[in-house]
Motif scaffolding. Sequence first.
Motif, PDB file in Angstrom:
ATOM      1  N   LEU A  30       0.820  -1.203   0.000  1.00 43.63           N
ATOM      2  CA  LEU A  30       0.000   0.000   0.000  1.00 43.63           C
ATOM      3  C   LEU A  30       0.857   1.258   0.000  1.00 43.63           C
ATOM      4  O   LEU A  30       0.556   2.243  -0.693  1.00 43.63           O
ATOM      5  N   ALA A  31       1.967   1.241   0.736  1.00 45.00           N
ATOM      6  CA  ALA A  31       2.864   2.399   0.766  1.00 45.00           C
ATOM      7  C   ALA A  31       3.462   2.656  -0.617  1.00 45.00           C
ATOM      8  O   ALA A  31       3.584   3.802  -1.057  1.00 45.00           O
ATOM      9  N   GLY A  32       3.837   1.585  -1.313  1.00 42.55           N
ATOM     10  CA  GLY A  32       4.441   1.736  -2.631  1.00 42.55           C
ATOM     11  C   GLY A  32       3.475   2.233  -3.679  1.00 42.55           C
ATOM     12  O   GLY A  32       3.869   2.929  -4.627  1.00 42.55           O
ATOM     13  N   ILE A  33       2.183   1.894  -3.536  1.00 47.20           N
ATOM     14  CA  ILE A  33       1.180   2.287  -4.519  1.00 47.20           C
ATOM     15  C   ILE A  33       0.592   3.664  -4.230  1.00 47.20           C
ATOM     16  O   ILE A  33       0.271   4.425  -5.149  1.00 47.20           O
ATOM     17  N   SER A  34       0.466   4.000  -2.966  1.00 49.35           N
ATOM     18  CA  SER A  34      -0.267   5.218  -2.586  1.00 49.35           C
ATOM     19  C   SER A  34       0.375   6.493  -3.131  1.00 49.35           C
ATOM     20  O   SER A  34      -0.332   7.476  -3.392  1.00 49.35           O
ATOM     21  N   SER A  35       1.706   6.490  -3.325  1.00 51.50           N
ATOM     22  CA  SER A  35       2.379   7.709  -3.774  1.00 51.50           C
ATOM     23  C   SER A  35       1.951   8.136  -5.179  1.00 51.50           C
ATOM     24  O   SER A  35       2.031   9.309  -5.526  1.00 51.50           O
ATOM     25  N   ARG A  36       1.515   7.190  -6.017  1.00 48.05           N
ATOM     26  CA  ARG A  36       1.096   7.514  -7.379  1.00 48.05           C
ATOM     27  C   ARG A  36      -0.358   7.153  -7.646  1.00 48.05           C
ATOM     28  O   ARG A  36      -0.772   7.053  -8.792  1.00 48.05           O
ATOM     29  N   TRP A  37      -1.128   6.956  -6.598  1.00 50.50           N
ATOM     30  CA  TRP A  37      -2.502   6.498  -6.756  1.00 50.50           C
ATOM     31  C   TRP A  37      -3.407   7.593  -7.335  1.00 50.50           C
ATOM     32  O   TRP A  37      -3.337   8.743  -6.935  1.00 50.50           O
ATOM     33  N   GLU A  38      -4.226   7.192  -8.284  1.00 50.05           N
ATOM     34  CA  GLU A  38      -5.299   8.039  -8.804  1.00 50.05           C
ATOM     35  C   GLU A  38      -6.589   7.245  -8.746  1.00 50.05           C
ATOM     36  O   GLU A  38      -6.582   6.042  -8.480  1.00 50.05           O
ATOM     37  N   THR A  39      -7.711   7.883  -9.007  1.00 47.59           N
ATOM     38  CA  THR A  39      -9.004   7.253  -8.748  1.00 47.59           C
ATOM     39  C   THR A  39      -9.356   6.124  -9.709  1.00 47.59           C
ATOM     40  O   THR A  39     -10.173   5.275  -9.389  1.00 47.59           O
TER      41      THR A  39
END
Length: 474
Positions: free
Chosen positions: A22-31
């Motif tokens: 989750l930490a690795g994905i959250s930095s570039r997450w879009e909807t």
Amino acid sequence: EIRDGSRERAIVTAMILDRGTLAGISSRWETRMFASRWSNLVGNWCVDYYRRYGKAPGKDIEGLFRSWTEKSQDEDTVKLLDTFLSGLSDEWEQTEEDFNSAYIIDTASKLFNKVRLSQLREDLESDLESGDIDKANERIASFSRVSLGEQAGVDLLIDKEEVASTFDESSGETLIEYPGNLGGFFDNIFVRDSFVAFWGPEKSTKSFWIMDAAWRAMLQRRKVAFFEVGDMSKTQIKKRILVRAAQHPIRSSPKNSWPYTVKYPASIKSPKKSEDGKIGSATVIFRDKIFDKPLDAEAAWKACCKVMQHKIKSKGSYFRLSCHSNVSINVAGIRSILRIWEDDGFVPDICVIDYADILAPPLGKREERDQINETWAQLRALSQDIHGCVITASQADAESYDRWVIDKRNFSGDKRKNAHPTAVIGINVTTREKELGITRLNVIDGREIAYSSNRCIHVASCLALANPAVCSTF
């Protein structure tokens, strides 16, 4: 596609349960990162939860769902999402092992980019149908790739999450634990992103050692992909594995001499130095194990069930075996099989190849030494791409037969072999030691580990029961 659907579910499950993912994905997450509406909705909940609390939601996902249902006016949508989460719940209740966060993040990056490209294509087709060329060009100009994991650049000195992840326990975790002195000897060798090779003369138990590593990893709930590439036939390797599971021999020596007595190491004493300063062999105390009859299919199956129920304690698969004839598969072929297994939800922590010297050569290399170097470079790349540990073996040169301890000079084929593994383990055994069931291991080469190639650990084995590492001493 079913393939992308299974990967999407695996990523969403990891986002719910694993902080590293989750930490690795959250930095570039879009909807709209996933193709599925439900995956995007759950993904948004997970990222919002992480940004607020700094951890994965886990079972709190049920509370997030209840909060959402209270606001939603669409009962049909609520029922569909409830079905979606119930399916994920069945999966994560069976997911008891640690997540390979780095691999999942790399997979997510590829999937997110595929989804974004698919969305761009649909938007462009709509623009072209409506004749809005300027809008289409604007979309193309503004399009950007999602970079996560290995693809992303790191601003280490200003990125707190990257600093924290450096000290995350999973990044340097030992994937295979050994008991006693062997545990100290192998410390920090079988870790993620590592490539470990056993070197030894022919018939020096290389295959026993790499199978032992695979077996111990499986018992410790690490997923193991084992590739037998010609050193033994499919039947031979299956028999060896089943003997290890049952701790019961299939045949005796001399042949059909039953009951059969196996000399099993009970203890091992450290060697003593002679007057000239040389170190001799260790002393092993054996006890007799008597077997009235050979291992049969029924007893072997009972042993397998016992291993799954009482040692691994899981119904899920932690070991997959793929057998190939000599020089019939190369590293690219192994990668293809691993991709097929990945679609089935099996992502290995450990990939064992028995052994590298008899892999088929890579395409595009004609000179033998270049083929060897390229194969070993590709094995190293494989360990980095799966973010696990690749283990193989290699035959040492003819001079190793007469050496007390083999070292970097005892490579076969091409000296560039030394450059690729993160650790090289030497298998040393004299004729007398072979008769006594003793092997000496030394670290020939290693990165980020303290070692002396002249320091050996003495190990007592019982090859009749497929166990090369019963007890050990320095």
